[in-house]
Design a protein around this motif. Structure first.
Motif, PDB file in Angstrom:
ATOM      1  N   LEU B 329      42.968  34.487  32.734  1.00 51.02           N
ATOM      2  CA  LEU B 329      44.294  34.214  32.165  1.00 51.02           C
ATOM      3  C   LEU B 329      45.017  33.137  32.959  1.00 51.02           C
ATOM      4  CD1 LEU B 329      45.854  37.630  31.065  1.00 51.02           C
ATOM      5  CD2 LEU B 329      44.479  36.009  29.751  1.00 51.02           C
ATOM      6  N   GLU B 330      44.870  33.165  34.272  1.00 53.26           N
ATOM      7  CA  GLU B 330      45.567  32.176  35.092  1.00 53.26           C
ATOM      8  C   GLU B 330      45.049  30.770  34.828  1.00 53.26           C
ATOM      9  OE1 GLU B 330      45.238  34.036  38.909  1.00 53.26           O
ATOM     10  OE2 GLU B 330      46.822  35.460  38.372  1.00 53.26           O
ATOM     11  N   ILE B 331      43.735  30.662  34.672  1.00 50.10           N
ATOM     12  CA  ILE B 331      43.160  29.346  34.356  1.00 50.10           C
ATOM     13  C   ILE B 331      43.755  28.825  33.051  1.00 50.10           C
ATOM     14  CG2 ILE B 331      41.025  28.158  33.655  1.00 50.10           C
ATOM     15  CD1 ILE B 331      39.586  30.075  35.672  1.00 50.10           C
ATOM     16  N   ALA B 332      43.964  29.753  32.112  1.00 47.73           N
ATOM     17  CA  ALA B 332      44.530  29.360  30.817  1.00 47.73           C
ATOM     18  C   ALA B 332      46.056  29.313  30.847  1.00 47.73           C
ATOM     19  CB  ALA B 332      44.055  30.332  29.739  1.00 47.73           C
ATOM     20  N   GLU B 333      46.629  29.492  32.030  1.00 45.89           N
ATOM     21  CA  GLU B 333      48.088  29.548  32.190  1.00 45.89           C
ATOM     22  C   GLU B 333      48.714  30.553  31.234  1.00 45.89           C
ATOM     23  OE1 GLU B 333      49.576  25.587  31.992  1.00 45.89           O
ATOM     24  OE2 GLU B 333      48.661  25.021  33.890  1.00 45.89           O
ATOM     25  N   ALA B 334      48.083  31.717  31.147  1.00 45.10           N
ATOM     26  CA  ALA B 334      48.534  32.725  30.198  1.00 45.10           C
ATOM     27  C   ALA B 334      48.742  34.079  30.878  1.00 45.10           C
ATOM     28  CB  ALA B 334      47.512  32.861  29.062  1.00 45.10           C
ATOM     29  N   ALA B 335      48.893  34.069  32.202  1.00 41.57           N
ATOM     30  CA  ALA B 335      49.008  35.345  32.914  1.00 41.57           C
ATOM     31  C   ALA B 335      50.222  36.142  32.448  1.00 41.57           C
ATOM     32  CB  ALA B 335      49.081  35.095  34.414  1.00 41.57           C
ATOM     33  N   ASP B 336      51.285  35.421  32.051  1.00 42.30           N
ATOM     34  CA  ASP B 336      52.495  36.153  31.653  1.00 42.30           C
ATOM     35  C   ASP B 336      52.373  36.751  30.251  1.00 42.30           C
ATOM     36  OD1 ASP B 336      52.487  33.793  30.310  1.00 42.30           O
ATOM     37  OD2 ASP B 336      54.624  33.369  30.614  1.00 42.30           O
ATOM     38  N   ARG B 337      51.227  36.573  29.629  1.00 40.85           N
ATOM     39  CA  ARG B 337      51.052  37.158  28.290  1.00 40.85           C
ATOM     40  C   ARG B 337      50.586  38.604  28.332  1.00 40.85           C
ATOM     41  NH1 ARG B 337      48.088  33.031  24.172  1.00 40.85           N
ATOM     42  NH2 ARG B 337      49.534  31.285  24.347  1.00 40.85           N
ATOM     43  N   ALA B 338      50.151  39.077  29.513  1.00 40.48           N
ATOM     44  CA  ALA B 338      49.485  40.384  29.527  1.00 40.48           C
ATOM     45  C   ALA B 338      50.156  41.383  30.453  1.00 40.48           C
ATOM     46  CB  ALA B 338      48.021  40.218  29.923  1.00 40.48           C
ATOM     47  N   LEU B 339      50.104  42.616  30.035  1.00 42.36           N
ATOM     48  CA  LEU B 339      50.467  43.746  30.883  1.00 42.36           C
ATOM     49  C   LEU B 339      49.322  44.751  30.765  1.00 42.36           C
ATOM     50  CD1 LEU B 339      52.572  45.478  32.522  1.00 42.36           C
ATOM     51  CD2 LEU B 339      53.290  46.408  30.315  1.00 42.36           C
ATOM     52  N   ILE B 340      48.751  45.102  31.914  1.00 41.54           N
ATOM     53  CA  ILE B 340      47.684  46.117  31.904  1.00 41.54           C
ATOM     54  C   ILE B 340      48.282  47.457  32.292  1.00 41.54           C
ATOM     55  CG2 ILE B 340      45.660  46.957  33.185  1.00 41.54           C
ATOM     56  CD1 ILE B 340      44.523  44.232  33.254  1.00 41.54           C
ATOM     57  N   MET B 341      47.801  48.495  31.629  1.00 39.62           N
ATOM     58  CA  MET B 341      48.243  49.847  31.961  1.00 39.62           C
ATOM     59  C   MET B 341      47.013  50.745  31.969  1.00 39.62           C
ATOM     60  SD  MET B 341      50.456  52.029  29.294  1.00 39.62           S
ATOM     61  CE  MET B 341      50.362  53.786  29.280  1.00 39.62           C
ATOM     62  N   THR B 342      46.839  51.535  33.010  1.00 41.60           N
ATOM     63  CA  THR B 342      45.702  52.464  33.017  1.00 41.60           C
ATOM     64  C   THR B 342      46.169  53.855  32.613  1.00 41.60           C
ATOM     65  OG1 THR B 342      45.928  53.225  35.304  1.00 41.60           O
ATOM     66  CG2 THR B 342      44.683  51.183  34.956  1.00 41.60           C
ATOM     67  N   THR B 343      45.302  54.578  31.915  1.00 40.58           N
ATOM     68  CA  THR B 343      45.606  55.976  31.591  1.00 40.58           C
ATOM     69  C   THR B 343      44.378  56.831  31.875  1.00 40.58           C
ATOM     70  OG1 THR B 343      44.765  55.976  29.313  1.00 40.58           O
ATOM     71  CG2 THR B 343      47.020  55.232  29.617  1.00 40.58           C
ATOM     72  N   SER B 344      44.625  58.110  32.086  1.00 42.73           N
ATOM     73  CA  SER B 344      43.539  59.074  32.195  1.00 42.73           C
ATOM     74  C   SER B 344      44.122  60.425  31.824  1.00 42.73           C
ATOM     75  CB  SER B 344      42.977  59.103  33.618  1.00 42.73           C
ATOM     76  OG  SER B 344      41.768  59.823  33.638  1.00 42.73           O
ATOM     77  N   GLU B 345      43.340  61.258  31.135  1.00 43.77           N
ATOM     78  CA  GLU B 345      43.948  62.466  30.561  1.00 43.77           C
ATOM     79  C   GLU B 345      44.456  63.456  31.606  1.00 43.77           C
ATOM     80  OE1 GLU B 345      40.706  61.674  30.282  1.00 43.77           O
ATOM     81  OE2 GLU B 345      39.418  63.430  30.017  1.00 43.77           O
ATOM     82  N   PHE B 346      43.802  63.484  32.757  1.00 41.46           N
ATOM     83  CA  PHE B 346      44.322  64.319  33.848  1.00 41.46           C
ATOM     84  C   PHE B 346      43.703  63.857  35.164  1.00 41.46           C
ATOM     85  CE2 PHE B 346      41.222  67.354  31.635  1.00 41.46           C
ATOM     86  CZ  PHE B 346      40.137  67.081  32.459  1.00 41.46           C
ATOM     87  N   GLY B 347      44.233  64.391  36.268  1.00 37.87           N
ATOM     88  CA  GLY B 347      43.630  64.148  37.570  1.00 37.87           C
ATOM     89  C   GLY B 347      42.671  65.286  37.886  1.00 37.87           C
ATOM     90  N   ARG B 348      42.210  65.336  39.133  1.00 35.72           N
ATOM     91  CA  ARG B 348      41.251  66.372  39.494  1.00 35.72           C
ATOM     92  C   ARG B 348      41.938  67.457  40.318  1.00 35.72           C
ATOM     93  NH1 ARG B 348      37.432  65.098  36.127  1.00 35.72           N
ATOM     94  NH2 ARG B 348      36.107  66.599  37.187  1.00 35.72           N
ATOM     95  N   ARG B 349      41.230  68.568  40.497  1.00 35.75           N
ATOM     96  CA  ARG B 349      41.714  69.669  41.328  1.00 35.75           C
ATOM     97  C   ARG B 349      41.956  69.156  42.764  1.00 35.75           C
ATOM     98  NH1 ARG B 349      40.167  74.804  39.615  1.00 35.75           N
ATOM     99  NH2 ARG B 349      39.757  73.702  37.677  1.00 35.75           N
TER     100      ARG B 349
END
Lengths: 416, 441
Positions: B329-349
């Protein structure tokens, strides 16, 4: 464009059965004859295979166990002479949607399927009572977690919102009262510390100390209502007959009934909840074979797949496997509704993903693909009135293979 | 016969030309045009489906939310490691991460997350700790349903992003939502919107038998069914529109994705997260930038056994994939176009079971991109006050993250989409006028 008699006859089979039945259209002697054939339950019902109950939860989760179940069901959907029965079995599976992704035990899905098979054309009251304590449903909507002092409202809510009276015809108090009434059921999973050896493995078992037998007020009825009692209250509620009659009418005719029609169907249905008289009343309504009903629904992936196999599959399971792969890809797979509200319908089935993968159905015939005229191709898919533009595109196809692939993805087969 | 074939070939060419003509000079225009919001929303039979598209007051140009789902239940404690807490070492024993990348005096990142650690120093990573939901259920399915639907205790008829797409896009942009992974995601299930599911550079392409030698020709001919002169507002017209739109979407996707395989030096086929995110980057820098990209079905975080190696390998993959994603994205000068978000249904014990960890509850989530408020958010879950099952007690409602993303990134009304007003925890930069939302008062 006027609609031909053959197209109307095909409509009768497409709506009362699952997918198209071109051979039956050709063999029919008029509409009356077609309707009688589609509703005919005189031939003997299929004898389901006896499946061995798994001996533990671990072995029960074996995915291979799904294979004989699906093979049996696909075989019935494709070849049963009891057309309306297969249509209704799918209708009830969609209505009482239960997914193996949560239940995880194919054998329980099988037991539920046998209940649909036994009662699909029978009595809705019996069916609702059976589903309320169906082991797969108890797992799917958390009935086994629902016990005295720790109420789980999942089934209590959905049984009203989706399965009976419908949205707007109950209050939050009713959800709590129903959920309390439904407490106490577990599934007799084998090889557990608490397994009851004298009861059938995988059956629903009532455990009195888990049941809340205190007084409840449910839709105006007060008393120590239990599961059967709560279901009876719902069956007595006029909105239940109205919503089921309306849903089945919409399924068969393609549009909801007007209020007068709905109410008259509901009043009759509520007398004894027999399903076939309701079906016959709907089919007897002039709307059912009217021009506005024909091709007024988006064909489901299941209907398209079954139609393709009937039209072009050979006698091996190659065609069925191709159809099943397509249903998997477009996420319209038996025992796997996306959620408790059932399978998607209408324009939602016309998304790019679903339509593009319609071409996956080209795997159904064994090569070489028959070299047929546009008309013959579409006739074999149960389509008899063909638009000029479709005809032109098929005429222009460069090879029989391309012509076939386009025919099974023509606008005509996307509607039913 | 030869003659007939020649005629057919001519017809094919004509059809192909007509197809290209309907796509217009720029495929982007054609997709919107052929998909035709007019027919779509004019049909009285679908009156219930005709909410006006883009009901929201602000435009969110050039912005994509990329969700990375870590299925199976990612162990938050070994991803954002409370290394300074002795109870962590007591509970985890041999499973404790011994060499985290310290972020401060309390926590450190898993040692494989070097790119993410650098981004964190640059202020481009928001870490949310203690994320979970009320009355947690330790089942994968129930927990995933909760995360997908974004509605507590809901059976999840629609997904949270599906409802967003319904309101913001409707059926008018076939490429508004792209799922990268094994198939469609329930999180994007809407009432009227669609998601396009792709697995690799072949994009939205049917799986046809080998005897169909030219898929492009087949698709081109298929669009011949869509009769543009048909203007009756009925179901048949809707089918025509859907065929044209689907073929257009497939064609556009193909031209966007061409070359991604060459770039990553991989043949089409089942791919890992790195390839998935390269596909995402390509889509984001294209003229048909999706609003939502949902990446799922990679890795298996259900680490009941062999956790250190298994989670370690996945952390490595995650870090490398995210690193090269931003690089592209940076090479394409498009870094400000994206937001990444991680999800997971639960954590561990909280406690180790010897070689792994069993199902748990609260975990952590990451948001990455220039729009985030970098740093740690939420409250680390207590390791001394576990619940009766030995699981962490969550401190942050997972819908708080959705709320920030909907309000500040997607420009939607989070309260409407989620059907509830959930506390906002300041994950995105509201002071940035590009990120301002009229729904935040």
């Amino acid at each position: 464009m006027s609609i031909s008699t053959r197209e109307t006859t095909s409509h009768v089979f497409r709506r009362l059965g699952l997918g198209a039945f071109p051979d039956r259209v050709v063999a029919s002697d008029g509409l009356e004859d077609a309707i009688a054939a589609a509703l005919d339950l005189a031939s003997p019902a299929a004898v389901p295979p006896e499946l061995e109950p798994p001996s533990s939860m671990e072995s029960a989760r074996d995915r291979e166990a799904n294979r004989p179940i699906l093979e049996f069901w696909f075989e019935q959907m494709l070849t049963s002479d009891r057309l309306i029965e297969e249509r209704l079995i799918w209708f009830w599976h969609d209505h009482f949607a239960t997914s193996i992704l949560k239940v995880k035990v194919p054998y329980l899905m099988w037991l539920q399927h046998l209940t649909f098979r036994r009662l699909a054309t029978g009595n809705f009251a019996d069916l609702l009572h059976a589903i309320a304590i169906d082991p797969a449903m108890l797992m799917y909507l958390d009935g086994t977690q629902n016990r005295r002092g720790a109420v789980n409202e999942n089934f209590g809510r959905e049984v009203m919102e989706l399965f009976t009276v419908g949205h707007g015809n109950f209050h939050e108090d009713d959800v709590i009262a129903a959920s309390r009434a439904f407490t106490g059921w577990v599934v007799n999973i084998p090889d557990r510390r608490w397994t009851l050896p004298d009861r059938a493995p995988w059956s629903a078992v009532f455990v009195p100390f888990r049941h809340d037998n205190g007084p409840k007020t449910f839709h105006g009825t007060t008393g120590p209502i239990d599961t059967a009692g709560a279901i009876d209250v719902l069956l007595d509620h006029p909105a239940t007959a109205r919503s089921i009659a309306s849903k089945l009418y919409t399924e068969l005719v393609g549009a909801p009934p007007d209020e007068a029609t709905r109410d008259s169907l509901a009043v009759d249905f509520r007398r004894d909840y027999e399903v076939m008289p309701l079906v016959e009343s709907i089919v007897g309504h002039p709307d059912f074979t009217s021009a506005t009903a024909i091709r007024s629904k988006v064909a489901t992936p299941l209907e398209r797949a079954l139609g393709a196999v009937r039209g072009f599959g050979d006698k091996t399971d190659l065609a069925v496997r191709a159809a099943a792969r397509y249903l998997d890809v477009v996420d319209y797979f038996p025992f796997r509704p996306p959620n408790v509200a059932g399978y998607p319908e209408g324009p939602r089935l016309l998304g790019p993903h679903q339509l593009i993968h319609g071409f996956d159905l080209a795997h159904v015939p064994r090569a070489p693909v028959p070299d047929l005229t546009p008309e013959a191709l579409l006739n074999r898919l149960g389509v008899f009135d063909i638009s000029e533009s479709t005809f032109a595109v098929l005429e222009n196809a460069s090879t029989p293979e391309t012509r076939f692939a386009l025919a099974i993805n023509s606008p005509e087969v996307m509607l039913t | 016969m030869k003659h007939a074939r020649a005629v057919d070939a001519e017809c094919v060419l004509t059809t192909r030309r007509r197809f290209l003509a309907t796509l217009g000079a720029g495929a982007a225009v054609a997709v919107g045009g052929t998909w035709g919001m007019s027919v779509w929303s004019r049909d009285p039979a679908f009156a219930g489906l005709t909410l006006p598209a883009a009901t929201y007051g602000i435009d969110t140009p050039n912005r994509t939310l990329v969700v990375i789902e870590m299925g199976g239940g990612n162990d938050g404690l070994n991803m954002v490691v409370p290394y300074a807490d002795n109870r962590y070492h007591d509970l985890r024993g041999d499973l404790a991460i011994s060499d985290p990348l310290p972020l401060d005096d309390h926590v450190g990142l898993h040692p494989a997350l070097t790119n993410i650690a650098m981004k964190y120093s640059a202020g481009d990573v928001a870490i949310v700790e203690g994320v979970g939901y009320e009355s947690p259920d330790l089942s994968h399915f129930s927990s995933m349903s909760t995360w997908w639907s974004g509605q507590q205790g809901s059976a999840g008829r629609t997904g949270w992003l599906g409802r967003y797409l319904d309101a913001a896009v409707g059926g008018d942009e076939p490429l508004a939502a792209v799922t990268i992974g094994p198939g469609p995601s329930p999180a994007l299930l809407g009432e009227r919107s669609f998601q396009v599911a792709i697995q690799d550079v072949s994009g939205l392409s049917p799986n046809v038998p080998p005897w169909i030698d030219d898929k492009v020709e087949l698709m081109a001919m298929w669009t011949g069914f869509a009769n543009p002169s048909l203007d009756a507002p009925d179901l048949a017209a809707l089918v025509d529109v859907a065929i044209a739109g689907s073929a257009g979407a497939a064609d556009t996707l193909q031209s966007i994705l061409e070359g991604v395989g060459a770039q990553t030096d991989r043949a089409p086929g089942p791919t890992g997260l790195g390839e998935y995110l390269q596909l995402a980057a390509r889509l984001i820098t294209s003229s048909e930038q999706p609003r939502v990209i949902y990446v799922h079905g990679w890795g298996d975080f259900d680490t009941h056994q062999g956790q250190l190696n298994r989670q370690g390998a996945m952390m490595e993959q995650l870090d490398a994939a995210i690193g090269s994603f931003w690089e592209t994205l940076e090479i394409a000068e498009a870094a400000d176009r994206a937001l990444i978000m991680t999800t997971s249904e639960f954590g561990r014990r909280a406690a180790s079971n010897g070689s792994g960890t069993d199902h748990g509850t609260a975990s952590c989530a990451l948001l990455l991109g220039p729009a985030v408020v970098g740093g740690r958010h939420g409250e680390p879950p207590s390791l001394s006050r576990l619940d009766t099952r030995g699981t962490l007690v969550h401190t942050v409602d997972y819908r708080s993250i959705y709320t920030s993303v909907l309000d500040y990134w997607l420009g939607a009304d989070a309260t409407e989409v989620l059907g509830a007003s959930v506390e906002r925890i300041g994950l995105l930069r509201p002071e940035d006028p590009k990120v301002a939302s009229p729904f935040v008062h």
